[in-house]
Motif scaffolding. Structure first.
Motif, mmCIF file in Angstrom:
data_model
loop_
_atom_site.group_PDB
_atom_site.id
_atom_site.type_symbol
_atom_site.label_atom_id
_atom_site.label_comp_id
_atom_site.label_asym_id
_atom_site.label_seq_id
_atom_site.Cartn_x
_atom_site.Cartn_y
_atom_site.Cartn_z
ATOM 1 N N ARG A 185 2.824 -0.504 11.265
ATOM 2 C CA ARG A 185 2.345 -0.033 10.049
ATOM 3 C C ARG A 185 2.495 1.440 10.161
ATOM 4 N NH1 ARG A 185 -3.335 -3.701 9.755
ATOM 5 N NH2 ARG A 185 -2.518 -5.055 8.188
ATOM 6 N N SER A 186 2.433 1.940 11.459
ATOM 7 C CA SER A 186 2.594 3.510 11.717
ATOM 8 C C SER A 186 4.144 3.763 11.623
ATOM 9 C CB SER A 186 2.067 3.842 12.982
ATOM 10 O OG SER A 186 2.914 3.521 14.089
ATOM 11 N N SER A 187 4.919 3.038 11.804
ATOM 12 C CA SER A 187 6.499 3.019 11.611
ATOM 13 C C SER A 187 6.776 2.941 10.151
ATOM 14 C CB SER A 187 6.965 2.055 12.431
ATOM 15 O OG SER A 187 6.783 2.211 13.949
ATOM 16 N N TRP A 188 5.662 2.539 9.067
ATOM 17 C CA TRP A 188 6.128 2.284 7.741
ATOM 18 C C TRP A 188 6.846 0.999 7.645
ATOM 19 C CZ3 TRP A 188 7.517 7.575 5.256
ATOM 20 C CH2 TRP A 188 6.573 8.582 5.574
ATOM 21 N N PRO B 133 2.835 -2.219 5.198
ATOM 22 C CA PRO B 133 1.969 -1.494 4.313
ATOM 23 C C PRO B 133 0.474 -1.430 5.168
ATOM 24 C CG PRO B 133 1.965 -3.601 3.545
ATOM 25 C CD PRO B 133 3.379 -3.595 4.560
ATOM 26 N N GLN C 141 6.158 11.823 8.637
ATOM 27 C CA GLN C 141 6.895 10.933 8.869
ATOM 28 C C GLN C 141 6.736 9.924 9.852
ATOM 29 O OE1 GLN C 141 10.196 11.012 7.604
ATOM 30 N NE2 GLN C 141 9.212 12.168 6.140
ATOM 31 N N PRO C 142 7.104 8.720 9.915
ATOM 32 C CA PRO C 142 6.775 7.681 11.019
ATOM 33 C C PRO C 142 7.020 7.959 12.385
ATOM 34 C CG PRO C 142 8.790 7.059 9.850
ATOM 35 C CD PRO C 142 8.351 8.205 8.906
ATOM 36 N N ASP D 260 6.660 0.661 1.605
ATOM 37 C CA ASP D 260 7.142 2.173 1.300
ATOM 38 C C ASP D 260 5.802 3.143 0.987
ATOM 39 O OD1 ASP D 260 9.410 1.994 2.527
ATOM 40 O OD2 ASP D 260 10.700 1.812 0.543
ATOM 41 N N ARG E 181 2.810 4.872 0.823
ATOM 42 C CA ARG E 181 1.836 5.694 1.933
ATOM 43 C C ARG E 181 0.854 6.630 1.445
ATOM 44 N NH1 ARG E 181 3.444 2.207 3.928
ATOM 45 N NH2 ARG E 181 4.937 1.876 5.672
#
Length: 267
Positions: free
Chosen positions: A261-264, A267, A199-200, A192, A194
């Motif tokens: 990773r881009s969707s969270w 990490p 937002q993802p 989490d 970032r």
């Protein structure tokens, strides 16, 4: 189990802290005389094990001259005679002591000795894993507590990703539900973190195992490496990876990591 009819009818032990051994776990006992008994280093059979780091055995506990007799009362109340105690050593330190005992005045057989030594080695391995888990979790909690850390910095980001993957690997292979839950909770906190506030872009829900597999792939692990780290079969790893790629709309393993990773999700 160490206690058995053809080995030791009675088995017990406990962890060592500050040079003291506290007996907390018992199998085959008939009384509570030894419950929470505090054994000092150098005293009795277990205390000698703590002090020397070596197995110690006696055939007749209450009359043996090689040990002190501080604990004759609890031992006699349980009716024990032959006693063997072995250390559980982790990193050269005695962390616990396991005992096997017989109510008759007879020598301990080789089979029973081997069983007790084997149990101590298994426990030492489990404690070593727990120590590593505690170290990794502490590192992860330090990272997550420092909310101002610049995860866009390459070194910081790689450290974060490494700790996250290790936590997922250990959590995926442990059989301890409480420990597993703790590690996954910290891993999620790491994921989490970032550096931005956007937002993802992808709303994909991966299973815990799919995330575990991708976390290892993100470190450059092969399917075989991932299988070994997660205690899974290689074909099972492939199945999880294919499923994760499908959910993420990715065509390659590298693209799956990027999208996760881009969707969270990583990490």
């Amino acid at each position: 189990m160490v206690a058995s009819d053809d080995g030791f009818p009675v088995a017990f032990g406990g962890e060592v802290a500050g040079g003291h051994l506290r007996l907390t776990d018992f199998v085959g006992t008939l009384t509570t005389s030894m419950n929470n008994l505090d054994v000092r280093a150098g005293r009795g059979v277990g205390g000698r094990v703590v002090a020397s780091g070596k197995p110690i055995g006696v055939v007749d506990y209450t009359s043996d001259r090689s040990i002190t007799h501080d604990y004759d009362g609890p031992v006699q109340a349980e009716g024990l005679s032959a006693v063997l105690a072995v250390p559980v050593r982790v990193g050269g330190t005695c962390r616990a002591v396991l005992y096997g005992a017989i109510r008759q005045r007879v020598p301990v057989g080789d089979r029973a000795k081997d069983k007790l030594v084997g149990a101590s080695r298994r426990l030492a391995g489990e404690l070593a894993v727990r120590d590593e888990v505690d170290r990794r979790v502490a590192m992860a909690e330090t990272i997550t507590a420092t909310r101002g850390v610049d995860v866009s910095d390459t070194a910081s980001l790689e450290e974060l990703r490494s700790v996250h993957s290790e936590l997922c690997a250990i959590a995926g292979s442990t059989q301890d539900p409480g420990l597993q839950h703790r590690m996954y909770a910290v891993a999620k906190r790491l994921a989490d973190l970032r550096s931005g506030t956007t937002q993802p872009p992808v709303n994909a829900a991966l299973s815990r195992r799919e995330t575990d597999v991708l976390a290892q792939i993100a470190l450059g692990c092969t399917n075989a490496d991932t299988a070994a780290r997660l205690s899974l079969a290689p074909e099972t790893v492939k199945a999880y990876l294919r499923s994760a790629m499908r959910k993420l709309g990715a065509h390659t393993r590298h693209e799956a990591v990027v999208r996760a990773r881009s969707s969270w999700l990583l990490p």
